[in-house]
Motif scaffolding. Structure first.
Motif, PDB file in Angstrom:
ATOM      1  N   MET A   1       0.850  -1.120  -0.023  1.00  0.00           N
ATOM      2  CA  MET A   1      -0.089  -0.164  -0.026  1.00  0.00           C
ATOM      3  C   MET A   1       1.078   1.280  -0.017  1.00  0.00           C
ATOM      4  O   MET A   1       0.410   2.535  -0.128  1.00  0.00           O
ATOM      5  CB  MET A   1      -0.996   0.132   1.249  1.00  0.00           C
ATOM      6  CG  MET A   1      -2.250  -0.960   1.246  1.00  0.00           C
ATOM      7  SD  MET A   1      -3.306  -0.562   2.248  1.00  0.00           S
ATOM      8  CE  MET A   1      -2.703  -1.301   3.738  1.00  0.00           C
ATOM      9  N   THR A   2       2.079   1.033   0.447  1.00  0.00           N
ATOM     10  CA  THR A   2       3.058   2.153   0.195  1.00  0.00           C
ATOM     11  C   THR A   2       2.971   2.844  -1.166  1.00  0.00           C
ATOM     12  O   THR A   2       3.364   2.107  -2.133  1.00  0.00           O
ATOM     13  CB  THR A   2       4.482   1.796   0.977  1.00  0.00           C
ATOM     14  OG1 THR A   2       4.108   1.296   2.150  1.00  0.00           O
ATOM     15  CG2 THR A   2       5.184   3.232   1.111  1.00  0.00           C
ATOM     16  N   PRO A   3       3.154   4.291  -1.147  1.00  0.00           N
ATOM     17  CA  PRO A   3       3.318   4.802  -2.764  1.00  0.00           C
ATOM     18  C   PRO A   3       4.428   4.401  -3.263  1.00  0.00           C
ATOM     19  O   PRO A   3       5.549   4.418  -2.443  1.00  0.00           O
ATOM     20  CB  PRO A   3       3.052   6.153  -2.317  1.00  0.00           C
ATOM     21  CG  PRO A   3       2.468   6.391  -0.963  1.00  0.00           C
ATOM     22  CD  PRO A   3       2.602   5.178  -0.276  1.00  0.00           C
ATOM     23  N   ARG A   4       4.560   3.996  -4.621  1.00  0.00           N
ATOM     24  CA  ARG A   4       5.655   3.582  -5.287  1.00  0.00           C
ATOM     25  C   ARG A   4       6.442   2.588  -4.699  1.00  0.00           C
ATOM     26  O   ARG A   4       7.551   2.274  -5.299  1.00  0.00           O
ATOM     27  CB  ARG A   4       6.686   4.798  -5.406  1.00  0.00           C
ATOM     28  CG  ARG A   4       5.935   6.285  -5.686  1.00  0.00           C
ATOM     29  CD  ARG A   4       5.761   6.649  -6.970  1.00  0.00           C
ATOM     30  NE  ARG A   4       5.198   7.769  -7.184  1.00  0.00           N
ATOM     31  CZ  ARG A   4       4.457   7.739  -8.497  1.00  0.00           C
ATOM     32  NH1 ARG A   4       4.543   7.420  -9.357  1.00  0.00           N
ATOM     33  NH2 ARG A   4       3.850   9.258  -8.426  1.00  0.00           N
TER      34      ARG A   4
ATOM     35  N   SER B   1      -2.296   5.031  -4.108  1.00  0.00           N
ATOM     36  CA  SER B   1      -2.061   4.289  -2.672  1.00  0.00           C
ATOM     37  C   SER B   1      -2.834   4.713  -1.675  1.00  0.00           C
ATOM     38  O   SER B   1      -2.990   5.883  -1.561  1.00  0.00           O
ATOM     39  CB  SER B   1      -0.307   4.220  -2.693  1.00  0.00           C
ATOM     40  OG  SER B   1      -0.291   4.055  -1.196  1.00  0.00           O
TER      41      SER B   1
ATOM     42  N   GLN C   1      -1.620   4.624  -9.921  1.00  0.00           N
ATOM     43  CA  GLN C   1      -0.466   4.711  -9.058  1.00  0.00           C
ATOM     44  C   GLN C   1      -1.221   5.176  -7.607  1.00  0.00           C
ATOM     45  O   GLN C   1      -0.536   5.557  -6.826  1.00  0.00           O
ATOM     46  CB  GLN C   1       0.266   5.622  -9.532  1.00  0.00           C
ATOM     47  CG  GLN C   1       1.351   4.941 -10.701  1.00  0.00           C
ATOM     48  CD  GLN C   1       2.241   3.943 -10.340  1.00  0.00           C
ATOM     49  OE1 GLN C   1       2.635   3.709  -9.488  1.00  0.00           O
ATOM     50  NE2 GLN C   1       1.776   2.955 -11.087  1.00  0.00           N
TER      51      GLN C   1
ATOM     52  N   ASP D   1      -1.124  10.174 -12.730  1.00  0.00           N
ATOM     53  CA  ASP D   1      -1.054   8.759 -12.284  1.00  0.00           C
ATOM     54  C   ASP D   1      -1.748   8.209 -10.829  1.00  0.00           C
ATOM     55  O   ASP D   1      -2.198   7.331 -10.893  1.00  0.00           O
ATOM     56  CB  ASP D   1       0.280   8.102 -12.585  1.00  0.00           C
ATOM     57  CG  ASP D   1       1.339   9.107 -11.903  1.00  0.00           C
ATOM     58  OD1 ASP D   1       1.023   9.938 -11.365  1.00  0.00           O
ATOM     59  OD2 ASP D   1       2.340   8.463 -11.936  1.00  0.00           O
ATOM     60  N   ILE D   2      -1.252   9.101 -10.184  1.00  0.00           N
ATOM     61  CA  ILE D   2      -1.713   8.806  -8.578  1.00  0.00           C
ATOM     62  C   ILE D   2      -3.263   8.739  -8.451  1.00  0.00           C
ATOM     63  O   ILE D   2      -3.909   8.363  -7.606  1.00  0.00           O
ATOM     64  CB  ILE D   2      -0.986   9.602  -7.533  1.00  0.00           C
ATOM     65  CG1 ILE D   2      -1.510  11.302  -7.778  1.00  0.00           C
ATOM     66  CG2 ILE D   2       0.514   9.564  -7.551  1.00  0.00           C
ATOM     67  CD1 ILE D   2      -1.395  11.886  -6.430  1.00  0.00           C
TER      68      ILE D   2
END
Lengths: 614, 195
Positions: free
Chosen positions: A177-180, B98, B96, B91-92
């Protein structure tokens, strides 16, 4: 045997050319491998496509087999091996290659695999209470989970996240779940957390993981039968092959449409489209009709004079399409300019006419053979009746298996013949290979091909004729005579098919510069029947050793190729050449293999010398 | 079911330092937490400087595991934002996303997008083409759009208030409504009349 002597030479001519394909030091290695596999006897054919049916029951076993290879090689747990395999599309060879190329760390990190050996220590170091950065709640360290990547959230949030992802159909690559963060979540964690809240969704997750072996795998495809039989087919070796599922469905493994060799998949796709398309109808209309200038209905001239009357009553000039009227009547042709030459239009019409005739030529023949095939299939029952009568007759001849063998040969060669017409349509036409050949070359090759096609055609018709005879009423001598004809023709036809395929593969498709067309190789017995994948442990092991042996061959071939072409498709083709040369070159080896293989019946259609030897 | 506790916490957290971050989130209508209204100030040194951009935010029921749906209400001239309907290409906000990201981080990303357009991955092809071919003209258009659509008309707000007062609305109410609709006279009148 007179037929036999008509065509002994062409295979001799062919052979050196085949040999050219792999003039290299490695040749011996390949030959050795081939030999070894043939001697194994397990190998069903030497075209390097071994197919097996994967049913619901054997799916797990099939998957386990690949998992085990990776687990053993890289000392991984099952879930990590699965993550790796899903990322690399279950291509074990590719993983082996990448391991050498990139090393273990990059191989793992690209697949989203992170190992943490000191997980337990890290976990205990979390402060009490722990604030989850998803829900912003304080939770006790008991209710949190840390993934392999080191990121830690509360179980509640993990579970909610997993459920959303599974419902989205993203079960196979649930990222942290952590971004990137690229890490893929541990499937064991997903399973246990989701199972606690929604056991049915956990089941679905399980099924998605299992089916990944089919969905994310280039070497496995669902059987295209409708309604679906529930099976999938796995191919080891060359994916350009034709296969028969246990449900009876025969299809081209590469494009999943009906078996269409010697047409390439591209040709077949275009051909079926063309046949369904109305474009040819439109062509016919352009050539043969003109629209009425008043009601715009299409009018076909049915004779005589060029003053044509439409059904609506309007008369017009057939030559220019102009309406008759004050200025333009048949009696006074004032302003009638239709005699003036308009080059473009004429050319267009000419082209359309030529294309149409060309298409009709090939389509008619293609259709004729498929229709014959249909009719002959109906004939099968009648012939079975004749066999029963004959067998119960007062006669010393009791074995009528030659009839069925001949019939199978007839069906098989009819198929080859009918598909050879769309092949020729594209091979020698402008649609696909316009700039591939000079017209001189094209004529030469077309002659060569058509010659073979013609020989095959005439023999197929002869065989059909002999099979249709009412042999149940014959005297013993006549039956023997008929049998001889059928057996001889069968073996001649088999050889002619092989030769035609060699011509197609080596002389026609191989020299193509701008395109690569791969076709399923010719198989005497028709599309290969995929064998049931055995679930038991021992045979799995045996199979896996066999697989590794097979894996060696493509690598060798690519090594041979490394100096010259890099096109993988070319590689596959040489692959064919290697195998077909083996077929023609050392038929003894082949026959041994075939008779040991899974063929349920002794094949009377073998070349005569083979029958003699055995 | 939407996790309202998290959204509430996010709102408090986000609006704590509005002056510094330049982004804020308000409820769109009453107590409905699924429909929010974000606002970001145009970054300094860009053609969007001085503008305030309003963003419509819809939260799906699976938020924060699904990304929030965001769309510009204020019209803006930017390669990655549709000049027609304000749709955003970021994208987020798509694959992307989260769950560890928040509405505030998403708005900050939008702010960053305003200062660093990605014309190679455009939402609005016309704008992207102009950006690549004639950058000066792009800056001019973007600034003009900012001036026209994204600026609260502080000048003349008193004038508008007095105009509304003259129509019979109480001054306090007229002022607050005008501010709420960022100085749009007609929108304020509509809002006042509708109740």
């Amino acid at each position: 045997m007179a037929d036999d002597e008509d065509f002994p030479s062409s295979s001799d001519v062919e052979e050196p050319e085949v040999g050219d394909c792999y003039l290299s030091d490695h040749e011996d290695d390949i030959a050795e491998n081939v030999l070894q596999d043939l001697e194994d006897g397990r190998q069903e054919d030497c075209n390097w496509s071994v197919t097996s049916v994967i049913t619901k029951e054997s799916l797990l076993a099939a998957q386990k087999e690949d998992l085990r290879k990776i687990m053993e090689l890289l000392a991984l747990s099952e879930q990590h091996a699965r993550t790796l395999l899903i990322h690399y599309r279950w291509d074990v060879e590719r993983i082996f290659e990448l391991l050498e190329e990139k090393g273990k760390d990059r191989l793992f990190s690209e697949a989203g695999l992170t190992m943490s050996e000191n997980k337990v220590i890290v976990l205990s170091s979390y402060s009490d209470p722990f604030t989850c950065s998803i829900c912003f709640e304080d939770v006790s360290p008991v209710a949190i989970t840390e993934m392999d990547c080191g990121h830690c959230y509360c179980n509640n949030c993990w579970t909610g996240y997993f459920i959303v992802k599974i419902n989205d159909g993203q079960s196979r690559r649930i990222r942290c779940m952590t971004p990137r963060c690229n890490a893929v979540c541990d499937e064991a964690v997903v399973r246990s957390l989701v199972n606690a809240r929604h056991p049915d969704i956990a089941d679905r997750f399980e099924r998605f993981l299992l089916e990944s072996y089919i969905e994310d795998n280039n070497k496995v495809k669902w059987c295209p039968s409708v309604p679906h039989c529930g099976n999938a087919i796995r191919v080891l070796g060359d994916i350009y092959c034709e296969v028969e599922c246990t449900c009876g469905m025969q299809f081209c493994f590469n494009c999943l449409s009906e078996a269409h060799s010697p047409c390439s998949c591209i040709m077949w796709e275009q051909w079926t489209k063309k046949c369904h398309d109305e474009s040819e109808t439109v062509n016919w209309i352009t050539v043969n009709t003109k629209p009425c200038p008043k009601c715009h209905k299409l009018v076909e001239k049915n004779g005589g004079c060029n003053l044509v009357a439409c059904i609506c009553g309007q008369a017009f000039c057939w030559l220019c399409g102009g309406a008759t009227g004050r200025d333009h009547t048949w009696s006074t042709i004032t302003g009638h300019s239709c005699g003036r030459f308009k080059e473009d239009q004429t050319k267009l019409i000419e082209c359309a006419r030529r294309d149409l005739y060309r298409y009709m030529h090939y389509h008619n023949r293609y259709k004729a053979h498929t229709d014959s095939l249909k009719q002959e299939s109906n004939l099968k029952e009648t012939i079975q009746g004749k066999i029963v009568i004959s067998e119960n007759k007062e006669s010393r001849i009791k074995d009528y298996s030659w009839v069925n063998n001949g019939l199978n040969r007839l069906f098989r060669s009819r198929r080859v013949l009918s598909y050879s017409y769309p092949f020729a349509f594209y091979m020698f036409g402008d649609e696909l290979f316009k700039d591939e050949m000079t017209s001189q070359e094209r004529d030469l090759k077309q002659n060569l091909f058509e010659d073979q096609q013609q020989q095959l055609e005439s023999n197929v018709e002869k065989l059909s004729m002999f099979l249709e005879k009412d042999f149940q009423d014959f005297s013993d001598e006549d039956v023997m005579e008929n049998m001889k004809h059928v057996i001889n023709l069968s073996s001649v036809i088999d050889r002619l098919c092989k030769q035609m395929y060699q011509c197609i593969e080596n002389d026609l498709l191989y020299p193509l510069q701008r395109a690569t067309h791969n076709i399923a190789p010719y198989k005497s017995k028709g599309p290969e029947k995929a064998s049931e994948l055995s679930v038991c442990w021992v045979s799995n092991q045996a199979r896996s050793t066999k697989t590794t042996k097979m894996d060696v061959l493509p690598n060798h071939i690519s090594a041979v190729n490394a100096s010259g072409t890099t096109l993988s498709a070319k590689r596959t083709r040489q692959f064919h050449a290697a195998s077909s040369s083996d077929e023609s070159g050392s038929s003894r080896k082949l026959s041994k293999n075939e008779s040991i293989g899974s063929a349920p019946l002794f094949d009377l259609n073998m070349p005569a010398e083979v029958i003699d030897k055995s | 079911m939407l996790d309202t506790t998290r959204v509430q916490k996010e709102l408090v957290e986000c609006n704590r330092d509005t002056a510094i971050s330049g982004v804020s989130i308000d409820l769109h209508d009453g107590a409905n937490l699924t429909h929010l209204c974000g606002s970001i100030s145009g970054p300094l040194g860009t053609p969007y400087e001085g503008g305030t951009f309003i963003i419509d935010i819809q939260l799906p029921s699976d938020y924060p595991f699904e990304p929030p749906k965001m769309q510009f209400i204020t019209r803006v001239w930017h390669p990655n934002i549709s000049s027609q309907n304000g749709a955003i290409c970021l994208d987020i906000l798509k694959d992307q996303w989260s769950p560890a990201l928040t509405l505030k981080t998403a708005l900050l990303s939008l702010q960053a997008l305003l200062s660093a357009p990605a014309p190679d991955d455009p939402q609005d092809a016309v704008v992207a083409q102009q950006y690549l071919r004639d950058y000066q003209k792009f800056v001019g258009t973007a600034r003009h759009w900012t001036d026209t659509f994204a600026k609260i008309a502080t000048v003349g707000i008193d004038e508008k208030v007095s105009k509304l007062v003259e129509m019979g609305f109480p001054e306090e109410l007229a002022r607050s409504v005008l501010e709420a609709v960022k100085g749009d006279e007609n929108a304020a009148l509509e809002k006042l009349c509708s109740g």
